[in-house]
Design an enzyme around this catalytic site. Structure first.
Site, PDB file in Angstrom:
ATOM      1  N   ASP A  49       0.678  -1.234  -0.120  1.00 42.68           N
ATOM      2  CA  ASP A  49      -0.291  -0.243  -0.088  1.00 42.68           C
ATOM      3  C   ASP A  49       0.575   1.445  -0.065  1.00 42.68           C
ATOM      4  OD1 ASP A  49       0.531  -0.109   2.749  1.00 42.68           O
ATOM      5  OD2 ASP A  49      -0.629   0.013   3.731  1.00 42.68           O
ATOM      6  N   SER A  50       1.817   1.221   0.153  1.00 39.41           N
ATOM      7  CA  SER A  50       3.300   2.220  -0.505  1.00 39.41           C
ATOM      8  C   SER A  50       2.735   2.912  -1.627  1.00 39.41           C
ATOM      9  CB  SER A  50       4.239   1.141   0.165  1.00 39.41           C
ATOM     10  OG  SER A  50       4.572   0.499  -1.070  1.00 39.41           O
ATOM     11  N   ASP A  88      -1.183  -6.115   0.092  1.00 38.50           N
ATOM     12  CA  ASP A  88      -1.673  -5.044   1.305  1.00 38.50           C
ATOM     13  C   ASP A  88      -3.039  -4.748   1.143  1.00 38.50           C
ATOM     14  OD1 ASP A  88       0.581  -5.109   2.498  1.00 38.50           O
ATOM     15  OD2 ASP A  88       0.930  -3.105   1.830  1.00 38.50           O
ATOM     16  N   LYS A 118      -1.434  -9.230   3.233  1.00 40.31           N
ATOM     17  CA  LYS A 118      -0.705  -8.460   4.194  1.00 40.31           C
ATOM     18  C   LYS A 118      -1.665  -7.785   4.946  1.00 40.31           C
ATOM     19  CE  LYS A 118       3.247  -5.947   4.079  1.00 40.31           C
ATOM     20  NZ  LYS A 118       3.144  -4.708   4.444  1.00 40.31           N
ATOM     21  N   GLU A 120      -1.679  -5.972   9.166  1.00 41.43           N
ATOM     22  CA  GLU A 120      -0.080  -4.878   9.636  1.00 41.43           C
ATOM     23  C   GLU A 120      -0.604  -4.940  11.092  1.00 41.43           C
ATOM     24  OE1 GLU A 120       0.568  -0.837   8.601  1.00 41.43           O
ATOM     25  OE2 GLU A 120       0.902  -1.201   6.836  1.00 41.43           O
ATOM     26  N   GLU A 186       9.443  -4.427  10.231  1.00 42.04           N
ATOM     27  CA  GLU A 186      10.242  -3.119   9.654  1.00 42.04           C
ATOM     28  C   GLU A 186      10.779  -2.324  10.446  1.00 42.04           C
ATOM     29  OE1 GLU A 186       6.921  -0.910   6.780  1.00 42.04           O
ATOM     30  OE2 GLU A 186       8.856   1.034   6.872  1.00 42.04           O
TER      31      GLU A 186
HETATM   32  O1  KIV Z   1       3.659  -0.892   1.557  1.00 41.48           O
HETATM   33  C1  KIV Z   1       4.878  -1.268   1.505  1.00 41.48           C
HETATM   34  O2  KIV Z   1       5.287  -1.297   0.733  1.00 41.48           O
HETATM   35  C2  KIV Z   1       5.532  -2.225   3.058  1.00 41.48           C
HETATM   36  C3  KIV Z   1       6.826  -2.974   2.358  1.00 41.48           C
HETATM   37  C4  KIV Z   1       7.696  -1.554   2.433  1.00 41.48           C
HETATM   38  C5  KIV Z   1       6.664  -3.741   3.131  1.00 41.48           C
HETATM   39  O3  KIV Z   1       4.608  -2.650   3.546  1.00 41.48           O
END
Ligand code: KIV
Length: 278
Positions: A49-50, A88, A118, A120, A186
């Site tokens: 989600d970055s 994510d 994924k 968090e 992280e």
């Molecule tokens: O959103 C993302 O790119 C991430 C990674 C930096 C682990 O969660």
């Protein structure tokens, strides 16, 4: 129409089996062309989600939506042949209840073809991770600095120093016990991430967490040097694509202004060349 998830060469149990072996290589990818590059060299392409910050200029990942993740997830899955996609779950799509998490995780998997998600959070997400894994959703967990909680954490800080170490260890163990097939650490101090890696039977994937993890992940645009003004300590730049792109765009702009581009070789003649007589 929903994407048909192809059975890929690499699936979550294969990643889990890599514990303690050759380090797992993970990069983010948000588009088909980058996914193709990542596919050639990496085990996992993470649709992080970055992408909200990297591609869409958002101030944090908090505003990323399911629709954004699905659009980019589909794009990445189209570019992969060997590597496994992990997608994510965006902020607000899983925290309310295990049921909400299943609804959205199954949608992400069905519509993109990614075989895993994924999310968090550690102990607070353990019930949700167990609910998802029991229902066919492989989960990669993410503890330490969890960027979706930037507003409660008070910034993108190292998490796990001194008094925080026990909690990070407990978070990681809770995710493993709940059935996560791997876990991102992280911005966790390297001594602690080494201890967590030893304590768990699932692979740890570090970002700013030292060399003792079972694998490493970076944001692809960071390691390619796409940004000249953003360089966290944990990012090694393997290229300076931002500088190269800036120079190329400057050359193009100068040539257009000087009318030296396009040249004849980039243009079409008005009359087709006549055929040579035999
Ligand atoms: O959103 C993302 O790119 C991430 C990674 C930096 C682990 O969660």
């Amino acid at each position: 129409m929903s994407a048909t998830a192809p059975v890929r060469a690499v699936l979550p149990p294969d990643i889990k089996a890599r514990k303690g072996g050759t380090p797992l290589v993970v990069l983010t990818a948000y588009t088909t062309p980058v996914a193709r590059l990542v596919d050639a060299h990496c085990d996992i392409a993470l649709v992080g989600d970055s992408l909200g910050m990297v591609l869409h200029g958002m101030p944090s990942t908090v505003g990323v939506t399911m629709e954004m993740m699905i659009l980019h997830g589909k794009s990445v899955v189209r570019g992969l042949q060997k590597a496994m996609a992990v997608i994510d779950m965006p902020f607000g799509s899983y925290e309310e209840s295990p049921q909400q998490a299943f609804r959205n995780a199954s949608r992400l998997m069905a519509e993109t073809g990614a075989p895993a998600v994924k999310l968090e959070g550690g102990q607070t997400m353990a019930e949700t991770i167990a609910f998802l894994t029991a229902r066919g959703v492989p989960v990669m967990a993410h503890v330490g600095l969890t960027p979706q909680s930037v507003n409660t954490l008070g910034g993108y800080k190292v998490v796990g120093r001194e008094g925080e170490a026990e909690k990070v260890m407990a978070d990681a163990k809770a995710c493993e016990a709940a059935g996560a097939f791997s876990i991102v650490l992280e911005k966790v101090p390297m001594g602690l991430s080494g201890q967590i890696t030893k304590a768990l039977t699932i692979p740890t994937i570090g970002i700013g967490a030292g060399a003792d993890c079972d694998g490493q992940v970076l944001v692809v645009d960071d390691m390619l040097g796409m940004f000249t003004d953003f360089r966290p300590k944990f990012v090694k730049r393997y290229a300076n694509l931002g500088q190269l792109a800036d120079a190329a765009i400057a050359d193009y702009a100068a040539e257009v202004r000087a009318r030296s581009f396009p040249a004849d070789e980039h243009s079409f003649a008005d009359i087709l060349p006549t055929k040579a007589k035999p």
